[in-house]
Design a protein around this motif. Structure first.
Motif, PDB file in Angstrom:
ATOM      1  N   LYS A  21       0.815  -1.223   0.000  1.00  0.00           N
ATOM      2  CA  LYS A  21       0.000   0.000   0.000  1.00  0.00           C
ATOM      3  C   LYS A  21       0.843   1.265   0.000  1.00  0.00           C
ATOM      4  O   LYS A  21       0.521   2.246   0.682  1.00  0.00           O
ATOM      5  CB  LYS A  21      -0.936   0.016   1.225  1.00  0.00           C
ATOM      6  N   THR A  22       1.958   1.246  -0.746  1.00  0.00           N
ATOM      7  CA  THR A  22       2.804   2.438  -0.767  1.00  0.00           C
ATOM      8  C   THR A  22       2.091   3.589  -1.463  1.00  0.00           C
ATOM      9  O   THR A  22       2.356   4.747  -1.191  1.00  0.00           O
ATOM     10  CB  THR A  22       4.123   2.140  -1.497  1.00  0.00           C
ATOM     11  N   LYS A  23       1.177   3.257  -2.370  1.00  0.00           N
ATOM     12  CA  LYS A  23       0.490   4.292  -3.119  1.00  0.00           C
ATOM     13  C   LYS A  23      -0.501   5.057  -2.232  1.00  0.00           C
ATOM     14  O   LYS A  23      -0.590   6.283  -2.287  1.00  0.00           O
ATOM     15  CB  LYS A  23      -0.259   3.649  -4.292  1.00  0.00           C
ATOM     16  N   GLN A  24      -1.218   4.295  -1.388  1.00  0.00           N
ATOM     17  CA  GLN A  24      -2.208   4.953  -0.533  1.00  0.00           C
ATOM     18  C   GLN A  24      -1.539   5.789   0.548  1.00  0.00           C
ATOM     19  O   GLN A  24      -2.008   6.854   0.916  1.00  0.00           O
ATOM     20  CB  GLN A  24      -3.118   3.910   0.137  1.00  0.00           C
ATOM     21  N   ARG A  25      -0.405   5.260   1.059  1.00  0.00           N
ATOM     22  CA  ARG A  25       0.203   5.960   2.194  1.00  0.00           C
ATOM     23  C   ARG A  25       0.896   7.242   1.758  1.00  0.00           C
ATOM     24  O   ARG A  25       0.945   8.200   2.519  1.00  0.00           O
ATOM     25  CB  ARG A  25       1.201   5.032   2.893  1.00  0.00           C
ATOM     26  N   ARG A  26       1.459   7.229   0.554  1.00  0.00           N
ATOM     27  CA  ARG A  26       2.040   8.454  -0.012  1.00  0.00           C
ATOM     28  C   ARG A  26       3.064   9.088   0.896  1.00  0.00           C
ATOM     29  O   ARG A  26       3.072  10.300   1.100  1.00  0.00           O
ATOM     30  CB  ARG A  26       0.931   9.477  -0.295  1.00  0.00           C
ATOM     31  N   ARG A  27       3.913   8.282   1.472  1.00  0.00           N
ATOM     32  CA  ARG A  27       4.907   8.883   2.357  1.00  0.00           C
ATOM     33  C   ARG A  27       6.178   9.261   1.606  1.00  0.00           C
ATOM     34  O   ARG A  27       7.017   9.953   2.128  1.00  0.00           O
ATOM     35  CB  ARG A  27       5.259   7.888   3.465  1.00  0.00           C
ATOM     36  N   MET A  28       6.311   8.723   0.384  1.00  0.00           N
ATOM     37  CA  MET A  28       7.558   8.944  -0.354  1.00  0.00           C
ATOM     38  C   MET A  28       7.239   9.376  -1.770  1.00  0.00           C
ATOM     39  O   MET A  28       6.099   9.371  -2.193  1.00  0.00           O
ATOM     40  CB  MET A  28       8.355   7.646  -0.423  1.00  0.00           C
ATOM     41  N   ARG A  60       8.896   4.900  -3.717  1.00  0.00           N
ATOM     42  CA  ARG A  60       7.823   3.901  -3.577  1.00  0.00           C
ATOM     43  C   ARG A  60       8.127   2.681  -4.429  1.00  0.00           C
ATOM     44  O   ARG A  60       7.914   1.544  -4.018  1.00  0.00           O
ATOM     45  CB  ARG A  60       6.491   4.507  -3.992  1.00  0.00           C
ATOM     46  N   GLN A  61       8.649   2.920  -5.643  1.00  0.00           N
ATOM     47  CA  GLN A  61       8.980   1.797  -6.519  1.00  0.00           C
ATOM     48  C   GLN A  61      10.073   0.935  -5.879  1.00  0.00           C
ATOM     49  O   GLN A  61       9.975  -0.290  -5.853  1.00  0.00           O
ATOM     50  CB  GLN A  61       9.456   2.320  -7.871  1.00  0.00           C
ATOM     51  N   GLN A  62      11.095   1.602  -5.323  1.00  0.00           N
ATOM     52  CA  GLN A  62      12.179   0.865  -4.674  1.00  0.00           C
ATOM     53  C   GLN A  62      11.647   0.017  -3.540  1.00  0.00           C
ATOM     54  O   GLN A  62      12.041  -1.129  -3.361  1.00  0.00           O
ATOM     55  CB  GLN A  62      13.195   1.856  -4.107  1.00  0.00           C
ATOM     56  N   LEU A  63      10.726   0.625  -2.779  1.00  0.00           N
ATOM     57  CA  LEU A  63      10.194  -0.063  -1.605  1.00  0.00           C
ATOM     58  C   LEU A  63       9.391  -1.288  -2.021  1.00  0.00           C
ATOM     59  O   LEU A  63       9.508  -2.355  -1.427  1.00  0.00           O
ATOM     60  CB  LEU A  63       9.311   0.922  -0.820  1.00  0.00           C
ATOM     61  N   SER A  64       8.568  -1.137  -3.077  1.00  0.00           N
ATOM     62  CA  SER A  64       7.715  -2.270  -3.426  1.00  0.00           C
ATOM     63  C   SER A  64       8.487  -3.349  -4.185  1.00  0.00           C
ATOM     64  O   SER A  64       8.012  -4.463  -4.285  1.00  0.00           O
ATOM     65  CB  SER A  64       6.498  -1.804  -4.218  1.00  0.00           C
ATOM     66  N   GLN A  65       9.690  -3.020  -4.677  1.00  0.00           N
ATOM     67  CA  GLN A  65      10.486  -4.052  -5.351  1.00  0.00           C
ATOM     68  C   GLN A  65      11.536  -4.649  -4.426  1.00  0.00           C
ATOM     69  O   GLN A  65      12.407  -5.392  -4.864  1.00  0.00           O
ATOM     70  CB  GLN A  65      11.171  -3.455  -6.587  1.00  0.00           C
ATOM     71  N   TRP A  66      11.467  -4.318  -3.163  1.00  0.00           N
ATOM     72  CA  TRP A  66      12.449  -4.787  -2.189  1.00  0.00           C
ATOM     73  C   TRP A  66      12.157  -6.256  -1.868  1.00  0.00           C
ATOM     74  O   TRP A  66      11.034  -6.589  -1.496  1.00  0.00           O
ATOM     75  CB  TRP A  66      12.317  -3.911  -0.954  1.00  0.00           C
ATOM     76  N   SER A  67      13.165  -7.132  -1.998  1.00  0.00           N
ATOM     77  CA  SER A  67      12.913  -8.565  -1.797  1.00  0.00           C
ATOM     78  C   SER A  67      13.321  -9.003  -0.390  1.00  0.00           C
ATOM     79  O   SER A  67      14.009  -9.992  -0.215  1.00  0.00           O
ATOM     80  CB  SER A  67      13.656  -9.377  -2.853  1.00  0.00           C
ATOM     81  N   ARG A  68      12.866  -8.246   0.601  1.00  0.00           N
ATOM     82  CA  ARG A  68      13.215  -8.529   1.992  1.00  0.00           C
ATOM     83  C   ARG A  68      12.724  -9.904   2.455  1.00  0.00           C
ATOM     84  O   ARG A  68      13.463 -10.661   3.074  1.00  0.00           O
ATOM     85  CB  ARG A  68      12.586  -7.432   2.860  1.00  0.00           C
TER      86      ARG A  68
END
Ligand SMILES: [Zn+2]
Length: 478
Positions: free
Chosen positions: A312-319, A324-332
């Motif tokens: 939900k990086t899009k809804q939170r809009r913190r970055m 946001r792209q980096q965060l959602s592609q993070w393979s943690r």
């Protein structure tokens, strides 16, 4: 979990899966292709049947689904009996997973999508066996010709030993959609060194440095290992750029046209290559972290909890968009999974809020900028690598329940590792210069050879100047 005495890493039997690319040709390819489609058709029928059962207020179990699939006439399912059973069991597992995910608050549906292609499973001894001529036969049922392949070589990446086919389990034949290639997934049992002891190691995860590990080596020293992940950033950035460029071109051409098909194929190629590289990267990160864990005979692994940050990086809009792209592609999650498999330990998650802001020496809160952490408390002035701070603080919290400051005379030993070795700018420039020099030498040698050849063949050429064929400069004329 078996706890061995401290200082002795133990080994444990684990199952590894080797992925071997194979090339099928002619009749074998057609048989595999048809069987993949048929298996997908059986899955679709089973899904429809399960949904009809639910509408009739029944709740079919694993063996109900299996008996439905086996009730389909044999000539309509030209697959090995074990392969069809696997479809039923996989569907049951998928339903179970979706139910437990929904219980955990995720918005998921039970399986509903129509499939076009499904991997085929071949059980040991029945589904797959060795032919007398030494080739591998994947059975498609009694009385039908099977898929015949050269026996693949399976090498254990840890020991480097060749794994005999006696140790293989159930083989899967899969189609890699991005790399457009068949592959065999071959599981086998092997022994792996795992960690056992009483020490605690804590991990701080990040995008730039995927894992930072902290362990107290003795009362006065903290060992920190920072694993750098710039290679993954480079791969992802390259892929994102290439894919977005192709996507822009795709939006301009007609659906189904020749150009459209070419662009879609190019996109798949880029994505497939990047996926393989990133898979390797995740394995490298977890391997390096495992080496730290085993070297310190860790018995407990505590990870700063950042689960769900990628959602939900899009809804939170913190970055911003790129963040946001980096965060959602993070393979943690994948890296954590690999680490748990490799170390044989279970990962504990701990709330890590403010762990990268709090000074581990005095407890003051600072907002760090850049990769270096500097405490702004005038009486403290503590400096250290920013990710190391997070790992130390998670450590203190795991032991004391809060961010208790470490003593003033504690030594922090930082080791920097690169997940994947890549050439420095200097190295790649040097390599480029050597390559250029080689190419120049080669071309001048070719020029000299061709000049000599034309000089030698000149009298001949003068005689037969009417011939239209181009003289081959490198063939000496007798
Ligand atoms: Zn401080």
């Amino acid at each position: 979990m078996v706890v061995a005495p401290a200082g002795t890493p133990t080994s444990r039997e684990v199952t590894r899966t080797s992925i071997v690319p194979v090339t099928l040709s002619g009749a074998n390819y057609r048989r595999a292709h048809d069987a993949h489609h048929l298996a997908a058709g059986l899955w679709d029928q089973a899904v429809d049947w399960v949904h009809a059962e639910w509408r009739a207020k029944h709740n079919p179990g694993k063996y109900d689904i299996q008996s439905f699939i086996t009730s389909i006439p044999r000539e309509k399912r030209p697959l090995h009996a074990h392969s069809t059973e696997t479809i039923a069991h996989d569907l049951h597992e998928a339903i179970k997973t979706s139910r437990s995910n929904r219980k955990n608050g995720m918005l998921v549906r039970t399986p509903w999508r129509k499939k076009n292609y499904r991997p085929l499973s071949f059980s040991k001894g029945y589904g797959w066996r060795l032919r007398p001529d030494g080739k591998l036969n994947l059975s498609l049922g009694r009385g039908r010709p099977g898929i015949v392949l050269e026996l693949p070589k399976v090498i254990d990446p840890v020991t480097g030993e060749l794994i005999s086919h006696d140790l293989w389990g159930e083989i899967q034949l899969c189609w890699d959609i991005d790399n457009r290639q068949h592959s065999l997934h071959i599981p086998y049992k092997t022994r792996r060194q795992v960690s056992a002891g009483e020490t605690i190691t804590t991990i701080d995860e990040g995008i730039i440095n995927p894992m930072t590990l902290a362990t107290w080596a003795d009362n006065k020293t903290i060992d920190i290992t920072i694993i750098n992940g710039r290679e993954a950033r480079a791969i992802k950035r390259q892929r994102n750029k290439a894919v977005s460029g192709l996507q822009r071109k795709l939006s301009k051409c007609k659906n189904g046209s020749y150009k459209h098909r070419r662009l879609v194929a190019a996109k798949k190629r880029f994505k497939g290559k990047a996926r393989l590289q990133l898979r390797d990267f995740d394995h490298q990160v977890s391997r390096k972290a495992t080496d730290h864990v085993i070297a310190h005979t860790t018995g407990r692994l505590v990870v700063g909890d950042v689960r769900g940050i990628e959602r939900k990086t899009k809804q939170r809009r913190r970055m911003g968009r790129h963040g946001r792209q980096q965060l959602s592609q993070w393979s943690r999650g994948v890296q954590e999974k690999y680490l748990a498999e490799k170390t044989g330990l279970e990962l504990e998650h701990l709330n890590e809020s403010n762990s990268s802001k709090t000074c581990p020496a005095c407890g003051a809160r600072n907002c760090p900028s850049g990769r270096e952490y500097r405490c702004k408390n005038p009486n403290c002035g503590f400096t250290c690598h920013r990710d190391a701070i997070g790992a130390i603080n998670v450590f203190q919290k795991a032991i004391h329940g809060d961010y208790v400051p470490i003593g003033p005379d504690v030594v922090i030993c930082v080791t920097n590792l690169e997940a994947v070795k890549r050439w420095s700018v200097h190295q790649s420039e040097a390599h480029h210069m050597v390559q250029c020099r080689k190419a120049r030498a080669l071309s001048s040698a070719q020029n000299r050879a061709s000049a000599e050849a034309t000089w030698q063949s000149k009298p001949k050429l003068a005689n037969s100047s009417t011939s239209s064929s181009k003289p081959d400069p490198l063939v000496a004329v007798p």
